[in-house]
Design an enzyme around this catalytic site. Sequence first.
Site, PDB file in Angstrom:
ATOM      1  N   HIS A 168       3.920 -32.651 103.769  1.00  0.00           N
ATOM      2  CA  HIS A 168       4.168 -33.238 102.529  1.00  0.00           C
ATOM      3  C   HIS A 168       5.535 -32.497 102.191  1.00  0.00           C
ATOM      4  O   HIS A 168       6.601 -33.097 101.918  1.00  0.00           O
ATOM      5  CB  HIS A 168       3.297 -32.904 101.292  1.00  0.00           C
ATOM      6  CG  HIS A 168       1.982 -33.638 101.623  1.00  0.00           C
ATOM      7  ND1 HIS A 168       1.178 -33.180 102.628  1.00  0.00           N
ATOM      8  CD2 HIS A 168       1.342 -34.865 101.078  1.00  0.00           C
ATOM      9  CE1 HIS A 168      -0.100 -34.001 102.583  1.00  0.00           C
ATOM     10  NE2 HIS A 168       0.264 -34.977 101.350  1.00  0.00           N
TER      11      HIS A 168
ATOM     12  N   HIS B 104      -4.981 -26.799 100.558  1.00  0.00           N
ATOM     13  CA  HIS B 104      -4.187 -26.424 101.569  1.00  0.00           C
ATOM     14  C   HIS B 104      -4.713 -24.837 101.734  1.00  0.00           C
ATOM     15  O   HIS B 104      -4.764 -24.448 103.168  1.00  0.00           O
ATOM     16  CB  HIS B 104      -2.863 -26.394 101.232  1.00  0.00           C
ATOM     17  CG  HIS B 104      -1.965 -25.718 102.243  1.00  0.00           C
ATOM     18  ND1 HIS B 104      -1.574 -26.582 103.255  1.00  0.00           N
ATOM     19  CD2 HIS B 104      -1.301 -24.638 102.337  1.00  0.00           C
ATOM     20  CE1 HIS B 104      -0.830 -25.970 104.167  1.00  0.00           C
ATOM     21  NE2 HIS B 104      -0.724 -24.764 103.660  1.00  0.00           N
TER      22      HIS B 104
ATOM     23  N   LYS C 263      -0.405 -20.256 117.285  1.00  0.00           N
ATOM     24  CA  LYS C 263      -0.976 -21.019 116.214  1.00  0.00           C
ATOM     25  C   LYS C 263      -0.435 -22.206 115.763  1.00  0.00           C
ATOM     26  O   LYS C 263       1.046 -22.164 115.949  1.00  0.00           O
ATOM     27  CB  LYS C 263      -1.288 -20.213 114.823  1.00  0.00           C
ATOM     28  CG  LYS C 263      -1.906 -20.790 113.547  1.00  0.00           C
ATOM     29  CD  LYS C 263      -1.939 -19.815 112.483  1.00  0.00           C
ATOM     30  CE  LYS C 263      -2.998 -20.508 111.390  1.00  0.00           C
ATOM     31  NZ  LYS C 263      -2.984 -19.453 110.054  1.00  0.00           N
TER      32      LYS C 263
ATOM     33  N   ASP D  57       3.533 -15.729 110.608  1.00  0.00           N
ATOM     34  CA  ASP D  57       2.217 -15.642 110.826  1.00  0.00           C
ATOM     35  C   ASP D  57       2.015 -14.897 112.196  1.00  0.00           C
ATOM     36  O   ASP D  57       1.144 -14.099 112.388  1.00  0.00           O
ATOM     37  CB  ASP D  57       1.614 -16.916 111.107  1.00  0.00           C
ATOM     38  CG  ASP D  57       1.059 -17.459 109.553  1.00  0.00           C
ATOM     39  OD1 ASP D  57       1.036 -16.988 108.732  1.00  0.00           O
ATOM     40  OD2 ASP D  57       0.639 -18.787 109.567  1.00  0.00           O
TER      41      ASP D  57
ATOM     42  N   SER E 100       8.712 -18.460  97.842  1.00  0.00           N
ATOM     43  CA  SER E 100      10.019 -18.331  98.357  1.00  0.00           C
ATOM     44  C   SER E 100       9.696 -17.654  99.752  1.00  0.00           C
ATOM     45  O   SER E 100       8.606 -17.058 100.222  1.00  0.00           O
ATOM     46  CB  SER E 100      10.609 -17.220  97.577  1.00  0.00           C
ATOM     47  OG  SER E 100      11.126 -17.675  96.466  1.00  0.00           O
TER      48      SER E 100
ATOM     49  N   SER F 175      -4.767 -30.471 107.322  1.00  0.00           N
ATOM     50  CA  SER F 175      -4.000 -30.882 106.532  1.00  0.00           C
ATOM     51  C   SER F 175      -4.486 -32.293 105.947  1.00  0.00           C
ATOM     52  O   SER F 175      -4.579 -33.340 106.770  1.00  0.00           O
ATOM     53  CB  SER F 175      -2.629 -31.339 107.146  1.00  0.00           C
ATOM     54  OG  SER F 175      -1.919 -32.125 106.133  1.00  0.00           O
TER      55      SER F 175
ATOM     56  N   GLU G 242       0.416 -25.111 112.501  1.00  0.00           N
ATOM     57  CA  GLU G 242       0.250 -25.270 111.100  1.00  0.00           C
ATOM     58  C   GLU G 242       0.984 -26.569 110.709  1.00  0.00           C
ATOM     59  O   GLU G 242       1.884 -27.080 111.588  1.00  0.00           O
ATOM     60  CB  GLU G 242       0.658 -24.363 110.143  1.00  0.00           C
ATOM     61  CG  GLU G 242      -0.430 -23.155 110.416  1.00  0.00           C
ATOM     62  CD  GLU G 242      -0.234 -22.246 109.014  1.00  0.00           C
ATOM     63  OE1 GLU G 242       0.970 -21.936 108.545  1.00  0.00           O
ATOM     64  OE2 GLU G 242      -1.137 -21.390 108.682  1.00  0.00           O
ATOM     65  N   SER G 243       0.637 -26.846 109.579  1.00  0.00           N
ATOM     66  CA  SER G 243       1.459 -28.319 109.104  1.00  0.00           C
ATOM     67  C   SER G 243       2.386 -27.868 107.902  1.00  0.00           C
ATOM     68  O   SER G 243       1.970 -27.074 107.324  1.00  0.00           O
ATOM     69  CB  SER G 243       0.348 -29.255 108.813  1.00  0.00           C
ATOM     70  OG  SER G 243      -0.420 -28.783 107.403  1.00  0.00           O
ATOM     71  N   HIS G 244       3.429 -28.838 107.719  1.00  0.00           N
ATOM     72  CA  HIS G 244       4.174 -28.651 106.653  1.00  0.00           C
ATOM     73  C   HIS G 244       4.932 -30.099 106.384  1.00  0.00           C
ATOM     74  O   HIS G 244       5.954 -30.543 106.153  1.00  0.00           O
ATOM     75  CB  HIS G 244       5.541 -27.759 106.936  1.00  0.00           C
ATOM     76  CG  HIS G 244       5.794 -26.844 106.073  1.00  0.00           C
ATOM     77  ND1 HIS G 244       6.861 -26.561 105.321  1.00  0.00           N
ATOM     78  CD2 HIS G 244       5.175 -25.919 105.306  1.00  0.00           C
ATOM     79  CE1 HIS G 244       7.007 -25.863 104.283  1.00  0.00           C
ATOM     80  NE2 HIS G 244       5.677 -25.341 104.341  1.00  0.00           N
TER      81      HIS G 244
END
Length: 749
Positions: free
Chosen positions: A106, A55, A100, A126, A323, A550, A102-104
Amino acid sequence: MTLDTVKHAAETPESEQPWKELGLKQDEYERIREILDRRPTGAELAMYSVMWSEHCSYKSSKVHLKQFGEKAPENDALLVGIGENAGVVDVGQGYAVTFKVESHNHPSYIEPYQGAATGVGGIVRDILAMGARPVAVMDPLRFGAADHPDTKRVLPGVVAGIGGYGNCLGLPNIGGEVVFDACYQGNPLVNALCVGVMKHEDIHLAKASGTGNKVILYGARTGGDGIGGVSVLASETFDSTGPSRRPAVQVGDPFQEKLLIECTLEIFREDLVDGIQDLGGAGLSCATSELASAGSGGMRVELDTVPLRDATLSPEEILMSESQERMCAVVEPGKVDRFLEICEKWDVIATVIGEVTEGERLEIFWHGEQIVDVPPRTVAHEGPVYHRPYARPEWQDALQADDANALARPANAAELREQILKLVASPNQASKAWITDQYDRFVQGNTILAQPEDSGMVRVDEDTDLGVAVSTDGNGRYAKLDPYAGAQLALAESYRNVAASGAKPLAISNCLNFGSPEDPAVMWQFAEATRGLADGCLALGTPVTGGNVSLYNQTGETAIHPTPVVAVLGVIDDVTRRTPIAFAEEGQLLYLLGDTREEFGGSAWSQVVHEHLGGLPPQVDLDREKLLAEILISGSRDGMIDAAHDLSDGGVVQAVVESCLRGGRGARLVVPDGLDAFTFLLSESAGRAIVAVPRSEELRFTDMCGARGLPATRIGVIDGDSVEVQGEFSIPLSELRTAHEETVPGLLA
């Protein structure tokens, strides 16, 4: 238990370490020992393990991603490209826009609400870290079969997480996608995009320079949530019973993030930072090593000064914690007091945890004992590089030979009508209002277009009406049939969507979602899709500004369809000239732009009617896409087009139905010469759009198309309260609305 210091590590070279449990390969562990000329301490091992994860390090993909730089088109608008937190483009009038995706993925499968919420929070930070005010978010989503029980677990939680976090931040959600397919069962794709606006002079970069400058950690306290989270979890395959490791998913607090945003923007206004980095994947390990690596010196950090929510956390856990709502800034000593004052004003905890040093090492101490002494580039930017073996899968030829064009077609007009109603009501083509109504699309008052429009659009300047449009698109079915063409079709559709709204496409971001890189067939899909996207961006003149990869999106041996999601950002000089999709004016003429061929491979019709995937996807003609975009933009700017809708999934009939329902007006269509009704209505040929032209502008519009060589065929008129295809059938808007709007609530409410 003895603290594992640098000195202790040097004195105990044979101590066993849990490198395998942390996701490292044996050769990677040996490489760390070689770099340090000793075994790593526990803290160093923790840092390398998260930063060398798939990742964070892109170790399987970077050999292919370099094409985005090697083939980058010349583009004067690009201000910041690949390598920073997000790309930045010049949109004129002194404004810059950063965006931008992005992946989350999982984390969102394991804990849908928090996984999706913290995905939004991470991408917003970001954008904030670049110096911009976040102004909008989008969310391309993929779930398993719509009627599968687990979809009913995952989807509502994901949607609630996106809405809950974004709505609390006061950010409009202006677009995205929701796709259902059994291939995403157990591997939903939760991609998140954010757009931010700033002036050129406000751009900030992630670097730690200036010996003696202070390193300040500010935002939320560090807790035990997300330890090893996305960095480890997104770097391995799920087995049939779930993930083989289940690190805690990060827990988000959007109200803390809102304070962090306003605090940071005030800090930027007073020019108090020399470098800044958000804390996302890999937490402090990432922020400290990347800032030091990109800077001109070293860094010393006193880890025991980090504010904690859990006093029992070990140094390793503090370094790995993901966190949320935390940032790291590099500040000149003379500006520290003012920095801390602003943080106190916004009720944001801020602590000086270290400083920039003259050396070339990242040194971290715990109660006076040194626990990290590493060259920061080896952690942040010089991780493993894998040339994974890849090969065209043995089944690819058979898949392409299973031609969807040969499937049984409707025998008569009544059957064609029935299949169209089934298509319009299918989960992928049906209205997603049940989902998007949970998002605030108009907060801040600058949203010009939002779902279900072709692209989202926001006003950048309230005096001049300068604006930007963004679209995200991807079709895993096309990419499964041909990854190279599938990636280009995703790019073309997103580019076309932006142009259809009247904006000029400028640049792209991408989120490349694939299965395990250890599978040569998956790696071939990735290599082909990346090559296709790089070639496509060069042809269209839209540079890649950044994005995300990802991998390991598969359960056991079953990978998702290759799913490159492409976000295109465009600029529009005057948002009052934007083009909506709604057919709203009776009597306006409908024109089909582009060429229609018998192209049904990967089509919505083949999926809905025949549950079939096979053949070849539609042909890609990027020169035609550029020409079509020019016509759509010119027509919008010059008042020749009142509505436009790109053609993609479901073809002409799906677009017409959506535009009719959006505007509350019917349409009468005529099948063009040389086409049968089935092909005309349901083909998914690319490079096409439908436009509504006022009668007074017809001659000027057709002359423009003719002069530029774009086929423009008059196919009907906005009229009545039904969709009628002359000589074939008629469907009342009331019947279409019921079919279109009741499916998703019926499945998920």
